[in-house]
Write a protein that holds these residues in place. Structure first.
Motif, PDB file in Angstrom:
ATOM      1  N   GLY A  71       0.774  -1.222   0.000  1.00 56.49           N
ATOM      2  CA  GLY A  71       0.000   0.000   0.000  1.00 56.49           C
ATOM      3  C   GLY A  71       0.810   1.280   0.000  1.00 56.49           C
ATOM      4  N   GLN A  72       2.122   1.196  -0.136  1.00 56.31           N
ATOM      5  CA  GLN A  72       2.953   2.401  -0.162  1.00 56.31           C
ATOM      6  C   GLN A  72       2.871   3.074  -1.529  1.00 56.31           C
ATOM      7  N   SER A  73       3.241   4.326  -1.556  1.00 55.67           N
ATOM      8  CA  SER A  73       3.244   5.081  -2.808  1.00 55.67           C
ATOM      9  C   SER A  73       4.500   4.782  -3.615  1.00 55.67           C
ATOM     10  N   PHE A  74       4.316   4.699  -4.905  1.00 56.67           N
ATOM     11  CA  PHE A  74       5.399   4.517  -5.876  1.00 56.67           C
ATOM     12  C   PHE A  74       6.425   5.630  -5.727  1.00 56.67           C
ATOM     13  N   MET A  75       7.702   5.264  -5.771  1.00 56.32           N
ATOM     14  CA  MET A  75       8.790   6.230  -5.661  1.00 56.32           C
ATOM     15  C   MET A  75       9.383   6.474  -7.052  1.00 56.32           C
ATOM     16  N   PRO A  76       8.929   7.505  -7.750  1.00 57.72           N
ATOM     17  CA  PRO A  76       9.425   7.751  -9.111  1.00 57.72           C
ATOM     18  C   PRO A  76      10.918   8.027  -9.162  1.00 57.72           C
ATOM     19  N   ASP A  77      11.507   8.442  -8.037  1.00 55.45           N
ATOM     20  CA  ASP A  77      12.938   8.718  -8.038  1.00 55.45           C
ATOM     21  C   ASP A  77      13.776   7.447  -8.113  1.00 55.45           C
ATOM     22  N   ALA A 103      -1.573   3.961 -12.939  1.00 51.83           N
ATOM     23  CA  ALA A 103      -0.988   5.307 -13.048  1.00 51.83           C
ATOM     24  C   ALA A 103       0.537   5.312 -13.094  1.00 51.83           C
ATOM     25  N   THR A 104       1.182   4.176 -12.783  1.00 51.95           N
ATOM     26  CA  THR A 104       2.643   4.176 -12.680  1.00 51.95           C
ATOM     27  C   THR A 104       3.342   3.150 -13.571  1.00 51.95           C
ATOM     28  N   ILE A 105       2.606   2.203 -14.094  1.00 48.42           N
ATOM     29  CA  ILE A 105       3.231   1.141 -14.906  1.00 48.42           C
ATOM     30  C   ILE A 105       3.949   1.714 -16.122  1.00 48.42           C
ATOM     31  N   GLU A 106       3.322   2.655 -16.797  1.00 49.70           N
ATOM     32  CA  GLU A 106       3.940   3.208 -18.009  1.00 49.70           C
ATOM     33  C   GLU A 106       5.266   3.900 -17.685  1.00 49.70           C
ATOM     34  N   GLN A 107       5.323   4.599 -16.575  1.00 48.66           N
ATOM     35  CA  GLN A 107       6.565   5.268 -16.175  1.00 48.66           C
ATOM     36  C   GLN A 107       7.677   4.238 -15.963  1.00 48.66           C
ATOM     37  N   ALA A 108       7.346   3.132 -15.305  1.00 47.05           N
ATOM     38  CA  ALA A 108       8.332   2.080 -15.057  1.00 47.05           C
ATOM     39  C   ALA A 108       8.766   1.421 -16.364  1.00 47.05           C
ATOM     40  N   ALA A 109       7.815   1.145 -17.228  1.00 41.23           N
ATOM     41  CA  ALA A 109       8.136   0.514 -18.510  1.00 41.23           C
ATOM     42  C   ALA A 109       8.993   1.439 -19.377  1.00 41.23           C
ATOM     43  N   ASN A 110       8.662   2.721 -19.394  1.00 44.43           N
ATOM     44  CA  ASN A 110       9.449   3.680 -20.175  1.00 44.43           C
ATOM     45  C   ASN A 110      10.874   3.809 -19.657  1.00 44.43           C
ATOM     46  N   ALA A 111      11.064   3.574 -18.362  1.00 46.69           N
ATOM     47  CA  ALA A 111      12.409   3.622 -17.780  1.00 46.69           C
ATOM     48  C   ALA A 111      13.220   2.386 -18.132  1.00 46.69           C
ATOM     49  N   GLY A 112      12.524   1.301 -18.535  1.00 45.19           N
ATOM     50  CA  GLY A 112      13.240   0.099 -18.934  1.00 45.19           C
ATOM     51  C   GLY A 112      12.838  -1.166 -18.212  1.00 45.19           C
ATOM     52  N   ALA A 113      11.881  -1.080 -17.302  1.00 42.66           N
ATOM     53  CA  ALA A 113      11.423  -2.284 -16.611  1.00 42.66           C
ATOM     54  C   ALA A 113      10.624  -3.158 -17.579  1.00 42.66           C
ATOM     55  N   ASN A 114      10.893  -4.458 -17.553  1.00 34.80           N
ATOM     56  CA  ASN A 114      10.134  -5.374 -18.389  1.00 34.80           C
ATOM     57  C   ASN A 114       9.384  -6.421 -17.563  1.00 34.80           C
ATOM     58  N   VAL A 115       9.476  -6.339 -16.242  1.00 33.17           N
ATOM     59  CA  VAL A 115       8.717  -7.205 -15.345  1.00 33.17           C
ATOM     60  C   VAL A 115       8.122  -6.292 -14.272  1.00 33.17           C
ATOM     61  N   ILE A 116       6.801  -6.328 -14.126  1.00 34.48           N
ATOM     62  CA  ILE A 116       6.094  -5.442 -13.208  1.00 34.48           C
ATOM     63  C   ILE A 116       5.393  -6.282 -12.140  1.00 34.48           C
ATOM     64  N   VAL A 117       5.580  -5.908 -10.870  1.00 27.15           N
ATOM     65  CA  VAL A 117       4.868  -6.551  -9.769  1.00 27.15           C
ATOM     66  C   VAL A 117       3.779  -5.581  -9.328  1.00 27.15           C
ATOM     67  N   ALA A 118       2.539  -6.047  -9.359  1.00 23.60           N
ATOM     68  CA  ALA A 118       1.413  -5.223  -8.913  1.00 23.60           C
ATOM     69  C   ALA A 118       0.663  -6.007  -7.844  1.00 23.60           C
ATOM     70  N   GLY A 119       0.771  -5.579  -6.614  1.00 27.75           N
ATOM     71  CA  GLY A 119       0.125  -6.276  -5.502  1.00 27.75           C
ATOM     72  C   GLY A 119      -1.158  -5.580  -5.088  1.00 27.75           C
ATOM     73  N   THR A 120      -1.022  -4.507  -4.324  1.00 31.78           N
ATOM     74  CA  THR A 120      -2.184  -3.798  -3.781  1.00 31.78           C
ATOM     75  C   THR A 120      -3.105  -3.295  -4.889  1.00 31.78           C
ATOM     76  N   SER A 121      -2.540  -2.838  -5.998  1.00 30.92           N
ATOM     77  CA  SER A 121      -3.399  -2.308  -7.071  1.00 30.92           C
ATOM     78  C   SER A 121      -4.304  -3.390  -7.659  1.00 30.92           C
ATOM     79  N   VAL A 122      -3.879  -4.635  -7.583  1.00 29.70           N
ATOM     80  CA  VAL A 122      -4.697  -5.745  -8.085  1.00 29.70           C
ATOM     81  C   VAL A 122      -5.642  -6.251  -6.999  1.00 29.70           C
ATOM     82  N   PHE A 123      -5.102  -6.484  -5.831  1.00 31.57           N
ATOM     83  CA  PHE A 123      -5.880  -7.124  -4.787  1.00 31.57           C
ATOM     84  C   PHE A 123      -6.853  -6.187  -4.092  1.00 31.57           C
ATOM     85  N   ARG A 124      -6.707  -4.897  -4.269  1.00 31.23           N
ATOM     86  CA  ARG A 124      -7.674  -3.944  -3.756  1.00 31.23           C
ATOM     87  C   ARG A 124      -8.525  -3.351  -4.867  1.00 31.23           C
TER      88      ARG A 124
END
Length: 126
Positions: A71-77, A103-124
């Motif tokens: 449930g923590q906020s994404f750290m764009p830094d 709201a944050t997956i695209e930012q991570a993907a654009n930075a170069g991430a190719n594996v995304i873990v989504a916990g709270t956003s899915v389960f809530r």
């Protein structure tokens, strides 16, 4: 814990680089048990801590929150870490975990991430 996870049927074992004094030995033990290897970086740990091991592991996990609870906020830094890893290791699996959702997956993907873990956003999700 490696033996227990292997016995339970795990096919990948990811550990925090900060949690071991001998990453090389731990990587070898995980591989010996037939599992893929991932190394996680906490937000305050620099990318350089994992660079020497990228060639012998399967995934680098960049934590985008402090590990320990959901449930923590994404750290764009943390995205410069992802970008640095992607630039140095273009074929690596770079995973991000923490505060990821629509709201944050695209930012991570654009930075170069190719594996995304989504916990709270899915389960809530509604």
């Amino acid at each position: 814990w490696v033996d227990d996870y292997a016995k339970a049927g795990a096919n990948q074992y990811t550990f925090h680089i900060e949690a071991t004094e001998d990453p090389t030995a731990l990587i070898a033990k995980i591989k010996e048990k037939g599992m893929k290897v991932g190394i996680a970086l906490k937000p305050k740990t620099p990318v350089e801590a994992v660079e020497a091991y990228v060639g012998s592991i399967d995934t680098v996990l960049v934590m985008t929150v402090e590990p320990g609870f959901g449930g923590q906020s994404f750290m764009p830094d943390m995205m410069p870490k992802v970008q640095a890893l992607r630039e140095k290791f273009p074929n690596a699996n770079i995973q991000v975990d923490g505060g990821l959702g629509p709201a944050t997956i695209e930012q991570a993907a654009n930075a170069g991430a190719n594996v995304i873990v989504a916990g709270t956003s899915v389960f809530r999700a509604d």
